[in-house]
Write a protein that holds these residues in place. Sequence first.
Motif, PDB file in Angstrom:
ATOM      1  N   LYS A  77       0.884  -1.273   0.184  1.00 27.20           N
ATOM      2  CA  LYS A  77       0.070  -0.005  -0.199  1.00 27.20           C
ATOM      3  C   LYS A  77       0.921   1.396  -0.176  1.00 27.20           C
ATOM      4  O   LYS A  77       0.703   2.289  -0.658  1.00 27.20           O
ATOM      5  N   PHE A  78       1.835   1.316   0.940  1.00 30.30           N
ATOM      6  CA  PHE A  78       2.634   2.462   1.058  1.00 30.30           C
ATOM      7  C   PHE A  78       4.004   2.642   0.450  1.00 30.30           C
ATOM      8  O   PHE A  78       4.841   3.364   0.368  1.00 30.30           O
ATOM      9  N   GLY A  79       4.582   1.436  -0.151  1.00 34.55           N
ATOM     10  CA  GLY A  79       5.836   1.194  -0.615  1.00 34.55           C
ATOM     11  C   GLY A  79       6.864   1.043   0.179  1.00 34.55           C
ATOM     12  O   GLY A  79       8.116   0.830  -0.125  1.00 34.55           O
ATOM     13  N   HIS A  80       6.515   0.930   1.572  1.00 38.60           N
ATOM     14  CA  HIS A  80       7.587   0.507   2.680  1.00 38.60           C
ATOM     15  C   HIS A  80       6.644   0.302   3.982  1.00 38.60           C
ATOM     16  O   HIS A  80       5.354   0.335   3.676  1.00 38.60           O
ATOM     17  N   VAL A  81       7.389  -0.119   4.923  1.00 38.47           N
ATOM     18  CA  VAL A  81       6.526  -0.618   6.119  1.00 38.47           C
ATOM     19  C   VAL A  81       6.586   0.726   7.036  1.00 38.47           C
ATOM     20  O   VAL A  81       7.860   0.981   7.434  1.00 38.47           O
ATOM     21  N   PRO A  82       5.545   1.287   7.208  1.00 37.35           N
ATOM     22  CA  PRO A  82       5.392   2.487   8.007  1.00 37.35           C
ATOM     23  C   PRO A  82       5.832   2.495   9.552  1.00 37.35           C
ATOM     24  O   PRO A  82       5.620   1.226  10.010  1.00 37.35           O
ATOM     25  N   ASN A  83       6.317   3.192  10.099  1.00 35.66           N
ATOM     26  CA  ASN A  83       6.432   3.113  11.536  1.00 35.66           C
ATOM     27  C   ASN A  83       5.246   2.722  12.409  1.00 35.66           C
ATOM     28  O   ASN A  83       5.415   2.058  13.519  1.00 35.66           O
ATOM     29  N   PHE A  84       4.253   3.348  12.128  1.00 28.27           N
ATOM     30  CA  PHE A  84       3.073   2.950  12.764  1.00 28.27           C
ATOM     31  C   PHE A  84       2.737   1.555  12.569  1.00 28.27           C
ATOM     32  O   PHE A  84       2.076   0.917  13.756  1.00 28.27           O
ATOM     33  N   THR A  85       3.129   0.945  11.554  1.00 29.45           N
ATOM     34  CA  THR A  85       2.708  -0.319  11.375  1.00 29.45           C
ATOM     35  C   THR A  85       3.550  -1.304  12.126  1.00 29.45           C
ATOM     36  O   THR A  85       3.146  -2.374  13.100  1.00 29.45           O
ATOM     37  N   GLN A  86       4.922  -1.000  12.341  1.00 31.65           N
ATOM     38  CA  GLN A  86       5.867  -1.669  13.188  1.00 31.65           C
ATOM     39  C   GLN A  86       5.668  -1.590  14.481  1.00 31.65           C
ATOM     40  O   GLN A  86       5.643  -2.316  15.532  1.00 31.65           O
ATOM     41  N   LEU A 133      -4.888  16.359  19.787  1.00 29.72           N
ATOM     42  CA  LEU A 133      -4.221  15.281  20.387  1.00 29.72           C
ATOM     43  C   LEU A 133      -2.680  15.579  20.310  1.00 29.72           C
ATOM     44  O   LEU A 133      -2.082  14.556  20.970  1.00 29.72           O
ATOM     45  N   ARG A 134      -2.295  16.839  19.670  1.00 27.75           N
ATOM     46  CA  ARG A 134      -1.101  16.726  19.175  1.00 27.75           C
ATOM     47  C   ARG A 134      -0.169  15.787  18.637  1.00 27.75           C
ATOM     48  O   ARG A 134       1.034  15.463  18.897  1.00 27.75           O
ATOM     49  N   SER A 135      -0.903  15.040  17.689  1.00 28.82           N
ATOM     50  CA  SER A 135      -0.325  13.797  16.996  1.00 28.82           C
ATOM     51  C   SER A 135       0.376  14.311  15.715  1.00 28.82           C
ATOM     52  O   SER A 135      -0.429  14.457  14.675  1.00 28.82           O
ATOM     53  N   SER A 136       1.644  14.394  15.750  1.00 24.72           N
ATOM     54  CA  SER A 136       2.393  14.807  14.468  1.00 24.72           C
ATOM     55  C   SER A 136       2.244  13.913  13.508  1.00 24.72           C
ATOM     56  O   SER A 136       2.077  14.222  12.342  1.00 24.72           O
ATOM     57  N   ARG A 176      -9.707   8.083  15.940  1.00 21.52           N
ATOM     58  CA  ARG A 176      -8.359   8.943  15.810  1.00 21.52           C
ATOM     59  C   ARG A 176      -7.750   8.966  17.359  1.00 21.52           C
ATOM     60  O   ARG A 176      -6.457   8.939  17.624  1.00 21.52           O
ATOM     61  N   CYS A 177      -8.437   8.987  18.384  1.00 23.61           N
ATOM     62  CA  CYS A 177      -7.888   9.116  19.693  1.00 23.61           C
ATOM     63  C   CYS A 177      -7.218   7.964  19.886  1.00 23.61           C
ATOM     64  O   CYS A 177      -5.960   7.990  20.769  1.00 23.61           O
ATOM     65  N   PHE A 178      -7.815   6.729  19.510  1.00 20.89           N
ATOM     66  CA  PHE A 178      -7.181   5.606  20.101  1.00 20.89           C
ATOM     67  C   PHE A 178      -5.821   5.484  19.248  1.00 20.89           C
ATOM     68  O   PHE A 178      -4.975   4.990  19.754  1.00 20.89           O
ATOM     69  N   PHE A 179      -5.790   5.606  17.962  1.00 18.33           N
ATOM     70  CA  PHE A 179      -4.897   5.385  17.019  1.00 18.33           C
ATOM     71  C   PHE A 179      -3.654   6.352  17.530  1.00 18.33           C
ATOM     72  O   PHE A 179      -2.408   5.983  17.630  1.00 18.33           O
ATOM     73  N   SER A 180      -3.800   7.527  17.461  1.00 13.06           N
ATOM     74  CA  SER A 180      -3.039   8.736  17.861  1.00 13.06           C
ATOM     75  C   SER A 180      -2.138   8.467  19.191  1.00 13.06           C
ATOM     76  O   SER A 180      -1.115   8.491  19.322  1.00 13.06           O
ATOM     77  N   LYS A 181      -3.005   8.187  20.116  1.00 12.05           N
ATOM     78  CA  LYS A 181      -2.621   7.979  21.552  1.00 12.05           C
ATOM     79  C   LYS A 181      -1.699   6.667  21.678  1.00 12.05           C
ATOM     80  O   LYS A 181      -0.642   6.595  22.413  1.00 12.05           O
ATOM     81  N   VAL A 182      -2.072   5.553  20.742  1.00 15.22           N
ATOM     82  CA  VAL A 182      -1.073   4.378  20.851  1.00 15.22           C
ATOM     83  C   VAL A 182       0.296   4.562  20.062  1.00 15.22           C
ATOM     84  O   VAL A 182       1.495   4.428  20.938  1.00 15.22           O
ATOM     85  N   ALA A 187       6.156   6.259  18.646  1.00 16.19           N
ATOM     86  CA  ALA A 187       6.421   6.096  17.382  1.00 16.19           C
ATOM     87  C   ALA A 187       6.719   7.513  16.696  1.00 16.19           C
ATOM     88  O   ALA A 187       5.734   8.243  16.889  1.00 16.19           O
ATOM     89  N   GLU A 188       7.532   7.366  15.775  1.00 15.06           N
ATOM     90  CA  GLU A 188       7.998   8.859  15.157  1.00 15.06           C
ATOM     91  C   GLU A 188       7.201   8.970  13.785  1.00 15.06           C
ATOM     92  O   GLU A 188       7.363   7.805  13.186  1.00 15.06           O
ATOM     93  N   PRO A 189       6.757   9.919  13.333  1.00 14.71           N
ATOM     94  CA  PRO A 189       6.427   9.973  12.018  1.00 14.71           C
ATOM     95  C   PRO A 189       7.465   9.507  10.992  1.00 14.71           C
ATOM     96  O   PRO A 189       8.528   9.982  11.205  1.00 14.71           O
TER      97      PRO A 189
END
Length: 196
Positions: free
Chosen positions: A26-35, A74-77, A158-164, A170-172
Amino acid sequence: MPFIETVPEDRAADAVEDIYEADRAKFGHVPNFTQSFSLRPDVYSAWLELNGAIKAGMDLRRYELATVAAARRLRSSYCMLAHGSVLVDQFLDPETLRAAVDDERTAGLDATDVAVMELADKVAEDATRVTEADFDRLRSLGLSDQDILDVVLAAAARCFFSKVLDGVGAEPDAKYQALDPGLRDTLTVGRPIARP
């Protein structure tokens, strides 16, 4: 790097390999969020199903505006950069997005977009402050109760995902370093972007 151990791509097997392969396609790489979910691929798969169901029932532009409003609160960069990029790629020019992040009421958005962003912001900040008046306002702008529920669902999810992501450090992804510097700085509201 997140604060938890993650499964390296070369050691991924079974369900972890499945989520890595799907996101690489989907993204061309494994994103940090997936890891970041590699120790609980079942939770990541459940998240994808839940978020996909929410998103499928919504106008994409409305979903992205609600998501950005919640992520900003949520201040989720990570989520600001990801969903802000979608808005710029498909719906808004960079100046309008920067203005909307600063204050949606003065960004030149229509009344419906402003009300959607304000409700999503309120849900993310303190959902006990949401009142019938918030719903009446959106109804008066032509949204159905299902449309309004979808805004609440998008913000709450979004609260769930961003907070996790922020909770595990996890860095962007480093790819966001390539964004226009002004836009990148506007969307980086919390954790810094990973270095290449």
